[in-house]
Write a protein that holds these residues in place. Structure first.
Motif, short mmCIF file in Angstrom:
data_model
loop_
_atom_site.label_atom_id
_atom_site.label_comp_id
_atom_site.label_asym_id
_atom_site.label_seq_id
_atom_site.Cartn_x
_atom_site.Cartn_y
_atom_site.Cartn_z
N UNK A 120 20.52 -10.98 -26.52
CA UNK A 120 20.42 -12.14 -25.64
C UNK A 120 19.22 -12.01 -24.69
N UNK A 121 18.98 -10.78 -24.22
CA UNK A 121 17.82 -10.57 -23.35
C UNK A 121 16.52 -10.81 -24.10
N UNK A 122 16.49 -10.37 -25.35
CA UNK A 122 15.27 -10.57 -26.15
C UNK A 122 15.00 -12.04 -26.41
N UNK A 123 16.06 -12.86 -26.44
CA UNK A 123 15.92 -14.30 -26.68
C UNK A 123 15.74 -15.09 -25.39
N UNK A 124 15.81 -14.40 -24.26
CA UNK A 124 15.73 -15.08 -22.96
C UNK A 124 14.25 -15.30 -22.61
N UNK A 125 13.78 -16.56 -22.50
CA UNK A 125 12.37 -16.83 -22.20
C UNK A 125 11.97 -16.44 -20.78
N UNK A 126 12.93 -16.26 -19.90
CA UNK A 126 12.60 -15.93 -18.51
C UNK A 126 12.27 -14.45 -18.33
N UNK A 127 12.52 -13.61 -19.34
CA UNK A 127 12.25 -12.18 -19.24
C UNK A 127 10.84 -11.90 -19.72
N UNK A 128 10.11 -11.06 -18.99
CA UNK A 128 8.71 -10.77 -19.31
C UNK A 128 8.60 -10.03 -20.64
N UNK A 129 7.40 -10.09 -21.21
CA UNK A 129 7.17 -9.44 -22.50
C UNK A 129 7.31 -7.92 -22.38
N UNK A 130 6.81 -7.37 -21.29
CA UNK A 130 6.90 -5.91 -21.11
C UNK A 130 8.36 -5.47 -21.04
N UNK A 131 9.18 -6.26 -20.36
CA UNK A 131 10.60 -5.94 -20.27
C UNK A 131 11.26 -6.07 -21.65
N UNK A 132 10.85 -7.10 -22.40
CA UNK A 132 11.42 -7.29 -23.73
C UNK A 132 11.07 -6.13 -24.66
N UNK A 133 9.84 -5.61 -24.52
CA UNK A 133 9.46 -4.46 -25.34
C UNK A 133 10.34 -3.25 -25.02
N UNK A 134 10.60 -3.08 -23.75
CA UNK A 134 11.48 -1.96 -23.33
C UNK A 134 12.89 -2.16 -23.87
N UNK A 135 13.39 -3.41 -23.77
CA UNK A 135 14.73 -3.71 -24.28
C UNK A 135 14.78 -3.53 -25.79
N UNK A 136 13.68 -3.93 -26.47
CA UNK A 136 13.66 -3.81 -27.93
C UNK A 136 13.71 -2.35 -28.38
N UNK A 137 12.99 -1.49 -27.66
CA UNK A 137 13.04 -0.06 -27.98
C UNK A 137 14.46 0.49 -27.82
N UNK A 138 15.10 0.08 -26.73
CA UNK A 138 16.48 0.52 -26.51
C UNK A 138 17.41 -0.05 -27.59
N UNK A 139 17.13 -1.30 -27.98
CA UNK A 139 17.95 -1.95 -29.01
C UNK A 139 17.86 -1.19 -30.33
N UNK A 140 16.64 -0.78 -30.70
CA UNK A 140 16.45 -0.02 -31.93
C UNK A 140 17.20 1.31 -31.89
N UNK A 141 17.11 1.98 -30.74
CA UNK A 141 17.77 3.28 -30.60
C UNK A 141 19.29 3.13 -30.73
N UNK A 142 19.83 2.12 -30.07
CA UNK A 142 21.27 1.90 -30.13
C UNK A 142 21.71 1.48 -31.53
N UNK A 143 20.89 0.68 -32.19
CA UNK A 143 21.24 0.26 -33.54
C UNK A 143 21.28 1.46 -34.48
N UNK A 144 20.28 2.33 -34.38
CA UNK A 144 20.26 3.53 -35.22
C UNK A 144 21.44 4.45 -34.89
N UNK A 145 21.78 4.53 -33.62
CA UNK A 145 22.93 5.34 -33.22
C UNK A 145 24.22 4.79 -33.83
N UNK A 146 24.35 3.46 -33.78
CA UNK A 146 25.55 2.83 -34.34
C UNK A 146 25.66 3.05 -35.84
N UNK A 147 24.53 2.93 -36.55
CA UNK A 147 24.53 3.15 -38.00
C UNK A 147 24.94 4.58 -38.32
N UNK A 148 24.39 5.53 -37.57
CA UNK A 148 24.71 6.94 -37.80
C UNK A 148 26.18 7.23 -37.51
#
Length: 211
Positions: free
Chosen positions: A81-109
């Protein structure tokens, strides 16, 4: 119940117990219901209760692992939802995306580990159940043999046995004595008293895979 039928088929073959009577032209024959002996034997129910306790323990740990995976899934949805939120800056979205990838990989494992755990533990439980039931069936078989020798029977037939086409092996016997009740009484002579209101658990097939 299918696995119990397979175990029964492996160990319930009862051979010739004597030939003297056959030579005289008159056989002394008995029948026994091995399925009933197995089902009603108190050690069968005790073993089933222990298996059920172990199965419940496996399911409890599986549920705990699932709970952690679902927490991660909730976090991933919130981050999406944060990644889809237009009010959040690109730099913040990049940080959120990195965290999202880490959590996704953790969940898969974690889910892979959970499935492997469930398969491993259920397989071990199945093997333990097979060995316990085979031991009980062998104990019953020996008791049948002892009774047959004691009563001087030439043959003892398992009337609950089925062929591969599910047709009873024993279709007809003349003047055969059914020794099931006598054997069942002997098997359960030392059975502990059942608590009031408690019913014996029927033997069940081992658990397959879970969610």
């Amino acid at each position: 119940m299918r696995i119990i039928r397979r175990i029964t088929a492996l160990v319930l073959a009862l051979g010739l117990l004597g030939t003297a009577a056959a030579q005289e032209g008159k056989l002394k024959i008995a029948t026994v219901d091995m399925q009933n002996l197995f089902k009603e034997y108190h050690r069968t129910n005790d073993a089933q209760k222990q298996i059920n306790v172990e199965r419940a323990r496996i399911q409890k740990e599986n549920n705990e692992r699932l709970a952690r995976i679902r927490e991660l899934d909730t976090d991933l949805q919130n981050m999406r939802k944060q990644l889809d939120d237009p009010s959040i800056s690109d730099s913040k979205k990049q940080e959120v995306y990195r965290d999202w990838q880490m959590k996704q990989n953790e969940g898969i494992a974690l889910d892979r580990e959970r499935r492997e755990f469930l398969q491993r533990r259920n397989q071990a439980l199945n093997e333990k159940m097979v060995q316990r039931m085979k031991g009980i069936l062998e104990e019953i078989r020996k008791l049948v043999e002892e009774q047959a020798k004691k009563e001087d029977y030439d043959y003892v037939f398992d009337k609950s046995g089925l062929s591969t086409s599910q047709v009873p092996f024993l279709l007809y016997t003349k003047d055969a004595t059914d020794i099931t009740a006598v054997l069942l009484e002997d098997l359960n002579k030392d059975a502990p008293a059942e608590p009031a209101g408690e019913e014996a658990a029927a033997p069940e097939a081992p658990a397959e895979g879970g969610e």
